[in-house]
Write a protein that holds these residues in place. Structure first.
Motif, PDB file in Angstrom:
ATOM      1  N   ARG A 141       0.834  -1.423  -0.156  1.00  0.00           N
ATOM      2  CA  ARG A 141       0.008   0.203   0.056  1.00  0.00           C
ATOM      3  C   ARG A 141       0.913   1.218  -0.054  1.00  0.00           C
ATOM      4  NH1 ARG A 141      -5.316  -1.330   1.467  1.00  0.00           N
ATOM      5  NH2 ARG A 141      -5.593  -3.556   2.066  1.00  0.00           N
ATOM      6  N   ILE A 142       2.154   1.062  -0.053  1.00  0.00           N
ATOM      7  CA  ILE A 142       3.075   2.439   0.130  1.00  0.00           C
ATOM      8  C   ILE A 142       3.315   2.892  -1.610  1.00  0.00           C
ATOM      9  CG2 ILE A 142       5.488   3.090   0.446  1.00  0.00           C
ATOM     10  CD1 ILE A 142       5.543   0.774   2.482  1.00  0.00           C
ATOM     11  N   GLY A 143       2.841   4.031  -1.755  1.00  0.00           N
ATOM     12  CA  GLY A 143       3.467   4.782  -2.781  1.00  0.00           C
ATOM     13  C   GLY A 143       4.549   5.447  -2.812  1.00  0.00           C
TER      14      GLY A 143
ATOM     15  N   VAL B  90       0.833 -10.637 -11.289  1.00  0.00           N
ATOM     16  CA  VAL B  90      -0.071  -9.961 -10.491  1.00  0.00           C
ATOM     17  C   VAL B  90       0.571  -8.758  -9.736  1.00  0.00           C
ATOM     18  CG1 VAL B  90      -1.916  -9.936  -8.864  1.00  0.00           C
ATOM     19  CG2 VAL B  90      -1.474 -12.256 -10.451  1.00  0.00           C
ATOM     20  N   VAL B  91       0.322  -7.696 -10.070  1.00  0.00           N
ATOM     21  CA  VAL B  91       0.968  -6.309  -9.439  1.00  0.00           C
ATOM     22  C   VAL B  91      -0.004  -5.579  -8.676  1.00  0.00           C
ATOM     23  CG1 VAL B  91       2.349  -4.578 -10.174  1.00  0.00           C
ATOM     24  CG2 VAL B  91       2.554  -6.686 -11.446  1.00  0.00           C
ATOM     25  N   ALA B  92       0.172  -4.989  -7.787  1.00  0.00           N
ATOM     26  CA  ALA B  92      -0.547  -4.070  -7.006  1.00  0.00           C
ATOM     27  C   ALA B  92      -0.009  -2.511  -7.391  1.00  0.00           C
ATOM     28  CB  ALA B  92      -0.649  -4.083  -5.651  1.00  0.00           C
ATOM     29  N   LEU B  93      -0.666  -1.775  -8.030  1.00  0.00           N
ATOM     30  CA  LEU B  93      -0.113  -0.581  -8.341  1.00  0.00           C
ATOM     31  C   LEU B  93      -0.913   0.551  -7.190  1.00  0.00           C
ATOM     32  CD1 LEU B  93      -0.583  -0.120 -12.114  1.00  0.00           C
ATOM     33  CD2 LEU B  93       1.422  -1.052 -10.629  1.00  0.00           C
ATOM     34  N   VAL B  94       0.050   1.468  -6.725  1.00  0.00           N
ATOM     35  CA  VAL B  94      -0.363   2.488  -5.698  1.00  0.00           C
ATOM     36  C   VAL B  94      -0.350   3.925  -6.413  1.00  0.00           C
ATOM     37  CG1 VAL B  94       0.004   3.692  -3.428  1.00  0.00           C
ATOM     38  CG2 VAL B  94       0.154   1.024  -3.913  1.00  0.00           C
TER      39      VAL B  94
ATOM     40  N   ALA C 170       3.576   3.420  -7.767  1.00  0.00           N
ATOM     41  CA  ALA C 170       4.518   2.404  -7.496  1.00  0.00           C
ATOM     42  C   ALA C 170       3.968   1.136  -7.751  1.00  0.00           C
ATOM     43  CB  ALA C 170       4.513   2.361  -5.901  1.00  0.00           C
ATOM     44  N   ARG C 171       4.963   0.128  -8.165  1.00  0.00           N
ATOM     45  CA  ARG C 171       4.325  -1.125  -8.623  1.00  0.00           C
ATOM     46  C   ARG C 171       5.300  -2.301  -7.422  1.00  0.00           C
ATOM     47  NH1 ARG C 171       6.866  -0.115 -13.728  1.00  0.00           N
ATOM     48  NH2 ARG C 171       5.150   0.193 -15.181  1.00  0.00           N
TER      49      ARG C 171
ATOM     50  N   GLY D 233      -2.678  12.688  -8.176  1.00  0.00           N
ATOM     51  CA  GLY D 233      -2.089  13.446  -9.112  1.00  0.00           C
ATOM     52  C   GLY D 233      -1.365  12.520 -10.145  1.00  0.00           C
ATOM     53  N   GLN D 234      -1.061  11.419  -9.728  1.00  0.00           N
ATOM     54  CA  GLN D 234       0.024  10.628 -10.541  1.00  0.00           C
ATOM     55  C   GLN D 234      -0.805   9.785 -11.587  1.00  0.00           C
ATOM     56  OE1 GLN D 234       1.597   7.840  -7.613  1.00  0.00           O
ATOM     57  NE2 GLN D 234       3.159   9.312  -7.430  1.00  0.00           N
ATOM     58  N   TYR D 235      -0.303   9.848 -12.682  1.00  0.00           N
ATOM     59  CA  TYR D 235      -1.030   9.243 -14.110  1.00  0.00           C
ATOM     60  C   TYR D 235       0.025   8.407 -14.772  1.00  0.00           C
ATOM     61  CZ  TYR D 235      -5.072  12.131 -13.497  1.00  0.00           C
ATOM     62  OH  TYR D 235      -6.312  12.991 -12.951  1.00  0.00           O
ATOM     63  N   SER D 236      -0.349   7.259 -15.662  1.00  0.00           N
ATOM     64  CA  SER D 236       0.536   6.409 -16.472  1.00  0.00           C
ATOM     65  C   SER D 236       0.553   7.479 -17.836  1.00  0.00           C
ATOM     66  CB  SER D 236      -0.261   5.188 -16.748  1.00  0.00           C
ATOM     67  OG  SER D 236      -1.369   5.447 -17.596  1.00  0.00           O
ATOM     68  N   PRO D 237       1.473   7.111 -18.668  1.00  0.00           N
ATOM     69  CA  PRO D 237       1.289   7.596 -19.951  1.00  0.00           C
ATOM     70  C   PRO D 237       0.338   7.163 -20.826  1.00  0.00           C
ATOM     71  CG  PRO D 237       3.241   6.195 -19.768  1.00  0.00           C
ATOM     72  CD  PRO D 237       2.522   6.382 -18.271  1.00  0.00           C
TER      73      PRO D 237
END
Length: 178
Positions: free
Chosen positions: A55-57, A77-81, A63-64, A85-89
């Protein structure tokens, strides 16, 4: 050997999720993303699935956290935090994928590929809230951008049809945008 990064009740939940994804991978290739999304709907929101460290960003970007790596390299299987204001491209995928929002909300901007212009064009924006599950096939038919436009962190679980060592380098095809 499968890499499971959980303890206690989370192990059982993650194990059930992994088994359901393994079963999905055994079906027809065209059905895999939808079957994986069904597995995420069933097991992806289970209490205890994510440990505190998942759960840490990070301020540097979303964060992956690897939750599970299939021993045969079929999926990860990946958790993304996502901090506010954070966006993927803007991107499409080289592989099938599915994701579920487990906490907070994400904004998904969807695009269509304009082959003549060689660019992605915006189509719509949707808000994905906890429990929403989405899947896609590889290719430029499903171009999108995910991000956290809110004020609280958001967490999503993503499953990619690729081995864990290549999640950061071989999942996304970055798109030029008009």
């Amino acid at each position: 050997m499968n890499a499971v990064m959980e303890t206690g009740a989370g192990v059982a939940q993650l194990g059930c999720l992994a088994q359901a994804i393994e079963a999905a991978c055994m079906g027809p290739a065209g059905d895999v993303p939808t079957a994986v999304a069904q597995a995420l709907r069933r097991y992806g929101g289970a209490p205890g699935l994510l440990k505190a460290e998942h759960r840490i960003g990070t301020a540097a970007g979303y964060a992956r956290h690897l939750l599970y790596a299939d021993a045969k390299g079929r999926f990860s299987v990946v958790a993304l935090v996502w901090l506010p204001g954070q966006y993927s491209p803007v991107h499409a995928h080289y592989t099938w994928c599915a994701y579920r929002v487990v906490e907070g909300a994400l904004q998904e901007e969807r695009y269509r590929w304009n082959a003549q212009a060689g660019r992605a064009e915006p189509v719509e924006t949707m808000v994905r809230t906890a429990g929403d599950t989405v899947c896609g096939h590889p290719g430029r038919e499903q171009i999108h951008r995910l991000g956290n436009g809110g004020v609280e962190p958001a967490i999503s679980i993503h499953v990619y049809g690729i081995d864990a060592d290549r999640v950061a380098t071989h999942v996304n095809w970055l798109a030029a945008v008009s």
